[in-house]
Design a protein around this motif. Structure first.
Motif, PDB file in Angstrom:
ATOM      1  N   LYS A  92       0.840  -1.206   0.000  1.00  0.00           N
ATOM      2  CA  LYS A  92       0.000   0.000   0.000  1.00  0.00           C
ATOM      3  C   LYS A  92       0.874   1.254   0.000  1.00  0.00           C
ATOM      4  O   LYS A  92       0.618   2.206  -0.748  1.00  0.00           O
ATOM      5  N   ALA A  93       1.913   1.257   0.837  1.00  0.00           N
ATOM      6  CA  ALA A  93       2.827   2.393   0.878  1.00  0.00           C
ATOM      7  C   ALA A  93       3.528   2.572  -0.461  1.00  0.00           C
ATOM      8  O   ALA A  93       3.749   3.693  -0.927  1.00  0.00           O
ATOM      9  N   LEU A  94       3.859   1.468  -1.118  1.00  0.00           N
ATOM     10  CA  LEU A  94       4.520   1.534  -2.417  1.00  0.00           C
ATOM     11  C   LEU A  94       3.591   2.119  -3.474  1.00  0.00           C
ATOM     12  O   LEU A  94       4.008   2.922  -4.310  1.00  0.00           O
ATOM     13  N   ALA A  95       2.313   1.766  -3.423  1.00  0.00           N
ATOM     14  CA  ALA A  95       1.352   2.333  -4.364  1.00  0.00           C
ATOM     15  C   ALA A  95       1.207   3.837  -4.159  1.00  0.00           C
ATOM     16  O   ALA A  95       1.171   4.615  -5.119  1.00  0.00           O
ATOM     17  N   ASP A  96       1.132   4.266  -2.904  1.00  0.00           N
ATOM     18  CA  ASP A  96       1.030   5.698  -2.609  1.00  0.00           C
ATOM     19  C   ASP A  96       2.276   6.438  -3.095  1.00  0.00           C
ATOM     20  O   ASP A  96       2.190   7.528  -3.667  1.00  0.00           O
ATOM     21  N   LEU A 132       0.206  -3.331  -8.609  1.00  0.00           N
ATOM     22  CA  LEU A 132       0.077  -3.754  -7.221  1.00  0.00           C
ATOM     23  C   LEU A 132      -1.266  -4.404  -6.959  1.00  0.00           C
ATOM     24  O   LEU A 132      -2.284  -3.994  -7.483  1.00  0.00           O
ATOM     25  N   GLY A 133      -1.236  -5.428  -6.107  1.00  0.00           N
ATOM     26  CA  GLY A 133      -2.478  -6.008  -5.616  1.00  0.00           C
ATOM     27  C   GLY A 133      -2.918  -5.260  -4.358  1.00  0.00           C
ATOM     28  O   GLY A 133      -2.534  -4.112  -4.141  1.00  0.00           O
ATOM     29  N   GLN A 134      -3.683  -5.898  -3.531  1.00  0.00           N
ATOM     30  CA  GLN A 134      -4.131  -5.268  -2.301  1.00  0.00           C
ATOM     31  C   GLN A 134      -2.967  -5.107  -1.333  1.00  0.00           C
ATOM     32  O   GLN A 134      -2.239  -6.049  -1.066  1.00  0.00           O
ATOM     33  N   GLY A 135      -2.754  -3.904  -0.814  1.00  0.00           N
ATOM     34  CA  GLY A 135      -1.696  -3.650   0.153  1.00  0.00           C
ATOM     35  C   GLY A 135      -2.130  -4.104   1.526  1.00  0.00           C
ATOM     36  O   GLY A 135      -3.286  -4.411   1.764  1.00  0.00           O
ATOM     37  N   ARG A 136      -1.120  -4.109   2.394  1.00  0.00           N
ATOM     38  CA  ARG A 136      -1.441  -4.563   3.737  1.00  0.00           C
ATOM     39  C   ARG A 136      -2.085  -3.450   4.529  1.00  0.00           C
ATOM     40  O   ARG A 136      -1.992  -2.286   4.177  1.00  0.00           O
TER      41      ARG A 136
END
Length: 238
Positions: free
Chosen positions: A214-218, A234-238
């Motif tokens: 999730k942080a990587l997607a942001d 990306l799939g679903q982040g943590r």
């Protein structure tokens, strides 16, 4: 020492950057728990790397800044060079701790010690989980079979190796790609003329180690450019 025919003017293509980012996105996210991410940042400090060492020192400092709001990052600096010299720093939690250690390093002629580095990373991970190993280098002078065995062990320990190859020496490329593949990491080339690409990709790995998908997607949405490709991978982040 690298082959004389090494092409230093071949930056990563869009397809190579895309493949690297896709592999980062597919790497299993570390379990959450409010702890700092742990990343080993390893560099070849043999004579051929001297022209770009200062550039890399500046780039690694930015990794801390990118992860500050995610709970931070612990980084251990490793480097080899000269006659059997291999050093690993204590685990550092700020660029102020790590940067002076990098600026004291002087590149010196010698053979590569990638196998020793991989074995060290495995030992560290056996004591306490390590989220990623980043390696920056330009040549390989060791047996591929031995390196493959150690890379596979890192894969079993959950330590992906993210390899950034300076130049396009074909012997090094074959070995470094295999290290990345067997460990569950990724490989990407860079050249001295594209420091921003290397900075962004290193930032992406650091953010992943500190905060997961999730942080990587942001991060990719904020940064744009090559890293923006992550948002669709990306799939679903943590």
């Amino acid at each position: 020492m690298p082959n004389a025919g090494k092409d230093l003017q071949s930056p990563a293509s869009a397809a190579e950057v895309d493949a690297f980012l896709r592999q980062v996105a597919q790497t299993p996210a570390r379990p959450s728990g409010g702890t700092r991410g742990r990343l080993i940042f390893a560099m070849d400090a043999t004579a051929s790397r001297e022209p770009t060492w200062d550039q890399a020192a500046h780039i690694q400092a930015s990794m801390f800044a990118e992860t500050r709001d995610l709970g931070g990052l612990e980084v251990q600096l490793c480097h080899y060079g000269g006659f059997h010299l291999f050093e690993a720093s204590p685990w550092c939690v700020s660029a102020d701790e790590l940067l002076p250690r990098m600026t004291r390093v002087r590149c010196a002629a010698g053979l590569t010690q990638i196998g020793r580095l991989l074995a060290h990373a495995a030992d560290e991970a056996a004591r306490k989980p390590v989220d990623a190993l980043v390696f920056v280098g330009d040549c390989v002078e060791e047996s591929l079979d031995g390196l493959a065995d150690r890379a596979g062990k890192l894969g079993l320990l959950g330590v992906p190796v993210f390899v950034f190859q300076e130049g396009r020496d074909p012997t090094a490329e074959r070995a470094l790609r295999e290290i990345a593949r067997l460990s569950g990491g990724a490989w990407c080339p860079f050249d001295a003329g594209s420091p921003q690409v290397l900075k962004d990709l290193l930032g992406a790995v650091a953010v992943f180690a500190a905060g997961g998908r999730k942080a990587l997607a942001d991060f990719s949405r904020r940064r744009g450019g090559a890293v923006l490709q992550l948002t669709r991978q990306l799939g679903q982040g943590r």
